[in-house]
Design an enzyme around this catalytic site. Structure first.
Site, PDB file in Angstrom:
ATOM      1  N   ALA A  11       0.808  -1.214   0.000  1.00  0.00           N
ATOM      2  CA  ALA A  11       0.000   0.000   0.000  1.00  0.00           C
ATOM      3  C   ALA A  11       0.845   1.270   0.000  1.00  0.00           C
ATOM      4  O   ALA A  11       0.352   2.341  -0.356  1.00  0.00           O
ATOM      5  CB  ALA A  11      -0.929   0.006   1.214  1.00  0.00           C
ATOM      6  N   SER A  12       2.127   1.158   0.375  1.00  0.00           N
ATOM      7  CA  SER A  12       2.973   2.350   0.406  1.00  0.00           C
ATOM      8  C   SER A  12       4.153   2.289  -0.553  1.00  0.00           C
ATOM      9  O   SER A  12       4.752   3.322  -0.853  1.00  0.00           O
ATOM     10  CB  SER A  12       3.490   2.597   1.831  1.00  0.00           C
ATOM     11  OG  SER A  12       4.208   1.471   2.308  1.00  0.00           O
ATOM     12  N   ASP A 237      -0.682 -10.718  -0.583  1.00  0.00           N
ATOM     13  CA  ASP A 237       0.657 -10.631   0.003  1.00  0.00           C
ATOM     14  C   ASP A 237       0.801 -11.445   1.278  1.00  0.00           C
ATOM     15  O   ASP A 237       1.869 -12.026   1.532  1.00  0.00           O
ATOM     16  CB  ASP A 237       1.064  -9.169   0.226  1.00  0.00           C
ATOM     17  CG  ASP A 237       0.034  -8.335   0.971  1.00  0.00           C
ATOM     18  OD1 ASP A 237      -0.924  -8.894   1.538  1.00  0.00           O
ATOM     19  OD2 ASP A 237       0.190  -7.093   0.967  1.00  0.00           O
ATOM     20  N   ASN A 296      -6.407  -9.861  11.610  1.00  0.00           N
ATOM     21  CA  ASN A 296      -5.822  -8.621  11.091  1.00  0.00           C
ATOM     22  C   ASN A 296      -5.636  -7.634  12.236  1.00  0.00           C
ATOM     23  O   ASN A 296      -6.594  -7.341  12.967  1.00  0.00           O
ATOM     24  CB  ASN A 296      -6.751  -7.983  10.058  1.00  0.00           C
ATOM     25  CG  ASN A 296      -6.635  -8.620   8.701  1.00  0.00           C
ATOM     26  OD1 ASN A 296      -6.698  -9.836   8.581  1.00  0.00           O
ATOM     27  ND2 ASN A 296      -6.481  -7.810   7.678  1.00  0.00           N
TER      28      ASN A 296
END
Length: 471
Positions: A11-12, A237, A296
């Site tokens: 995401a980054s 991932d 999560n």
């Protein structure tokens, strides 16, 4: 020498990592890196997929420059997010990111037609407001015309594989993150699709990781200067990261530590029970029919957000040192609270959570960091205790892979809080798991066990114990 290329997009940031075997050990080489991040577009947080695909191609060109042409290529990304394509293979609507607020209240809307207890019984997937099932509801409510034009549903890595090969496929491990896959049958659940009013014609039967999609399209070959086979890794991932855990037996807790912390175990079958539902544990599909039974946890997102908020004035190492210097600061927040998902100010969100809960409020950046570190380690401890209670297993070690495995303070804190030894590494867990599937496909390893044995022999593993004075 046979090279394999993992394109691992988070995401980054994203990276291209070449892997090969040498003297029985796996060797990794990062050859390209690029930034990523969701941006405001038409009132929503959206991904720029054209930019990301351009970066995929730039990294492939780097292989040509280095004269290290990979036998195969595979792409993994975060889960949950998707694109709709029209009859010409063009994206319909915006590619909205999971941190967008459009799903607010969608769980209540679905509850009216399919209670979460029924949804969980079918999928075994935890309740998260950003799950694809809620995103599709929000998408359909806001832009119903998109579904009139849509002909295909692809997850983000599915889309990139399609752009490379012209072949569409719904890879299984990522498909399971949608809360649309039946955990028992491994197929899209027709009752759920009817409940959200989405046609099953958009979806293809899930394709297992390890499948060869095909070679590069001619136009891609022309742009990058070579062609390779495209092999589906575990495109989620976490599915790839869990493969790289060098565990020897079933007494290990797996922790994939990155923007998100994914804590759990590997199982041969889903575990769908009331206790798991209440504790918000999830059953994600894995490689070779395995299941990742995990929770999560907000993870390093909080630390990353604080660093961005301070305009990257401090390195991660400097922020870690600030936390160490404020280690007596006692406050603990619930890291999974919704106010930490996408706040305008993570520092203010932490301060406010302490204030609302009646705890000491941080007065320095070091105290904010210490609160985050203590809170993460506390959450890891509590989650392991829940996991042990639900599964009936006793755990003897915590394996940490991913970028967070480099955070010695958090690793030591986790050992202290859990009372379990912590083994950290390898760092490039996701890319390594991606490569392991490709190398298995090519016959480099006879089994996943053999691949994991090679991981243990190839990469340094750092040990932390609850007795060490490392804090």
């Amino acid at each position: 020498m046979n090279y394999y290329l993992a394109i691992d997009i988070g995401a980054s940031s994203g990276r291209h990592i070449l892997g090969h075997q040498e003297n029985g050990k796996i060797q990794l080489e990062e050859i390209y890196r690029f930034e990523n991040g969701a941006k405001e577009k038409n009132g929503h947080l959206c991904w720029d997929l054209e930019y990301l695909f351009s970066q995929i191609l730039e990294g492939l060109k780097r292989c040509r420059e280095l004269e290290k042409i990979p036998v195969s290529v595979g792409i993994d990304t975060w889960g949950i997010d998707y694109v709709l394509l029209d009859a010409n293979g063009q994206i319909v609507g915006n590619t909205v990111a999971y941190r967008d607020k459009r799903t607010a209240g969608m769980d209540l809307s679905l509850e009216e037609v399919m209670p979460f207890s029924e949804l969980y019984q079918k999928t075994g997937i935890q309740k998260q407001l950003f799950n694809t099932v809620y995103q599709l509801l929000a998408h359909k409510k806001e832009s119903p015309d998109d579904f009139t034009h849509a002909r295909h549903f692809l997850m983000i890595p599915d889309y990139f594989h399609y752009r490379l090969t012209g072949v569409m496929a719904n890879e299984y491990t990522n498909a399971t993150t949608t809360a649309l896959i039946n955990a028992q049958t491994g197929t899209w659940d027709p009752d759920i699709l009817r409940a959200i009013g989405v046609s099953d014609s958009l979806f293809m039967p899930p394709t297992p990781a390890g499948t060869t999609l095909g070679a590069f399209l001619p136009e891609i070959e022309k742009q990058v200067g070579f062609s390779s086979a495209v092999v589906l890794p575990a495109t989620h991932d976490t599915g790839s990261a869990f493969l790289a855990v060098p565990a020897k037996d079933e007494s290990a807790v797996y922790l994939s530590s990155g923007t998100w912390s994914l804590l759990g175990v590997e199982r041969n079958a889903p575990l769908i029970c009331e206790a798991g539902k209440k504790a918000n544990f999830t059953n994600e599909g894995g490689y070779e029919g395995r299941f990742r039974y995990l929770k999560n946890i907000m993870g390093l997102w909080m630390i990353q957000s604080i660093r961005r908020e301070t305009e990257k004035k401090y390195s991660f190492a400097e922020l870690e040192q600030m936390a160490r210097e404020a280690m007596d600061f006692p406050s603990v927040v619930n890291v999974d609270a919704p106010e930490f998902l996408a706040p305008k100010s993570m520092i203010a969100a932490v301060e406010n959570a302490c204030k609302v809960s009646g705890q000491p409020v941080p007065t320095s950046l070091g105290e904010v960091m210490q609160c985050v570190y203590r809170s993460l380690a506390t959450c890891y401890r509590d989650s392991i205790e829940e996991l042990s209670h639900i599964t009936g297993q006793k755990f003897s070690v915590v394996h940490i892979v991913g970028g967070g495995s480099k955070d010695t303070y958090l690793n030591a804190y986790t050992a202290k809080m859990t009372g379990l030894p912590v083994l950290s590494g390898p760092t490039e867990g996701t890319a390594l798991g991606n490569l392991m599937v490709q190398m298995r496909k090519a016959g480099e390893f006879p089994s996943l066990l053999a691949a994991r044995a090679s991981v243990r022999a190839s990469f340094p593993i750092q040990h932390f114990t609850s007795q060490e004075e490392t804090l």
